[in-house]
Design an enzyme around this catalytic site. Structure first.
Site, short mmCIF file in Angstrom:
data_model
loop_
_atom_site.label_atom_id
_atom_site.label_comp_id
_atom_site.label_asym_id
_atom_site.label_seq_id
_atom_site.Cartn_x
_atom_site.Cartn_y
_atom_site.Cartn_z
N THR A 137 -71.26 72.80 -20.58
CA THR A 137 -72.64 72.89 -20.09
C THR A 137 -73.03 74.36 -20.03
O THR A 137 -73.49 74.92 -21.00
CB THR A 137 -72.81 72.19 -18.72
OG1 THR A 137 -71.79 72.64 -17.83
CG2 THR A 137 -72.72 70.68 -18.87
N THR A 179 -67.78 72.03 -10.43
CA THR A 179 -68.59 71.17 -11.30
C THR A 179 -67.84 71.11 -12.62
O THR A 179 -68.23 71.69 -13.62
CB THR A 179 -70.03 71.67 -11.49
OG1 THR A 179 -70.68 70.79 -12.40
CG2 THR A 179 -70.10 73.08 -12.01
N LYS A 236 -64.17 71.79 -18.69
CA LYS A 236 -65.43 72.52 -18.63
C LYS A 236 -65.75 72.81 -17.18
O LYS A 236 -65.31 72.09 -16.27
CB LYS A 236 -66.57 71.75 -19.28
CG LYS A 236 -66.95 70.42 -18.64
CD LYS A 236 -67.78 70.44 -17.39
CE LYS A 236 -69.02 71.28 -17.53
NZ LYS A 236 -69.81 71.26 -16.23
#
Length: 264
Positions: free
Chosen positions: A150, A187, A176
């Site tokens: 992302t 996250t 990620k």
């Protein structure tokens, strides 16, 4: 232990791939991992009170034999209520139908914008698009690692080999995550594959310990995500004697898994 220039496709029996399926405007946004044989699965998940639909789905699925994973970026499928759960199951079912297993044998992960329903037309068509492109090459694994990014500035991947009971065992991983990082986890999504034969209680322990001393030791901005997930899949294709106790083989495996999580 030997580090090798590889990723989640390095262990025997694993294929992966990633493509752009239209969830994002331009970049790759869907990855698939499939194992030739059903895997023992283990997972560590966000401790946030608010858990995204894929987390709730995966917390149940890791109790079952697992044959595949679908990951999308660009949409977190978080704060989406029952529709989110239904969409996670539908996505799992789509990949399951292609590999000949039930939805309950497929894990799903999502990352991206919170509070927006998944574009299921693009999700289901995306699985159809990505599945024929998966392979066991390093390049295919690299494509998968790119598709889960992302705000990451580069893909994160690693692999090692160890000897367990006279057999070569391989562990590969990709991850990620760059923001919303606060213990516990971040996250972040992390996927670890191995051809080691290991009993679920031992895999659960090794993963929990590895996450505790790696992903749960860092803080960037004090925010905790809704989608944090670390998954480990072991298909046993190395044909080592099954690790079912905390013996010398377990120690070797656990040390290698710790190296993987710390590096990622």
């Amino acid at each position: 232990m030997k580090e090798i220039n590889a990723n989640v496709t390095a262990p025997m029996g694993f294929k992966a791939g990633g493509q752009a399926v239209g969830i994002k405007k331009v970049k790759k946004d869907m990855a698939i991992i499939v194992s030739e044989k059903p895997c023992v699965a283990s997972g560590c998940f966000t401790t946030n009170v608010v858990k995204a639909a894929p987390v709730l789905w995966d917390m149940e699925v890791v109790k079952n034999p697992v044959s595949g994973v679908v990951v999308n970026s660009g949409n977190a499928n978080a704060c989406t209520g029952q529709q989110g759960i239904d969409d996670a199951k539908a996505t799992a079912g789509k990949l399951g139908s292609l590999i000949g297993v039930n939805a309950e044998n497929v894990l799903v992960c999502s990352t991206g914008v919170i509070g927006v329903n998944l574009p299921m037309d693009k999700m289901l068509a995306g699985v159809d698009k990505v599945f024929p492109t998966i392979g066991d090459t390093k390049e295919c694994g690299d494509m998968a690692a790119e598709a889960i990014m992302t705000t990451d500035t580069y893909p994160k991947k690693v692999a090692v080999t160890i000897e367990v009971g006279g057999k070569e065992v391989t562990i590969g991983g990709m991850a990620k995550g760059s923001g919303m990082i606060n213990p516990n986890m971040a996250t972040m999504l992390c996927f670890i594959t191995t051809d080691c034969a290991i009993a679920k209680p031992m895999l659960d322990k090794a993963l929990k310990d590895a996450v505790a001393d790696s992903f749960n030791m860092i803080c960037v901005d004090g925010d905790m995500s809704t989608n944090d997930t670390v998954l480990a899949l072991a298909n046993g294709m190395a044909e080592n004697t099954v690790i079912d106790s905390e013996n010398e083989d377990y120690t070797k495996f656990a040390e290698a898994l710790m190296f993987i999580t710390k590096r990622l």
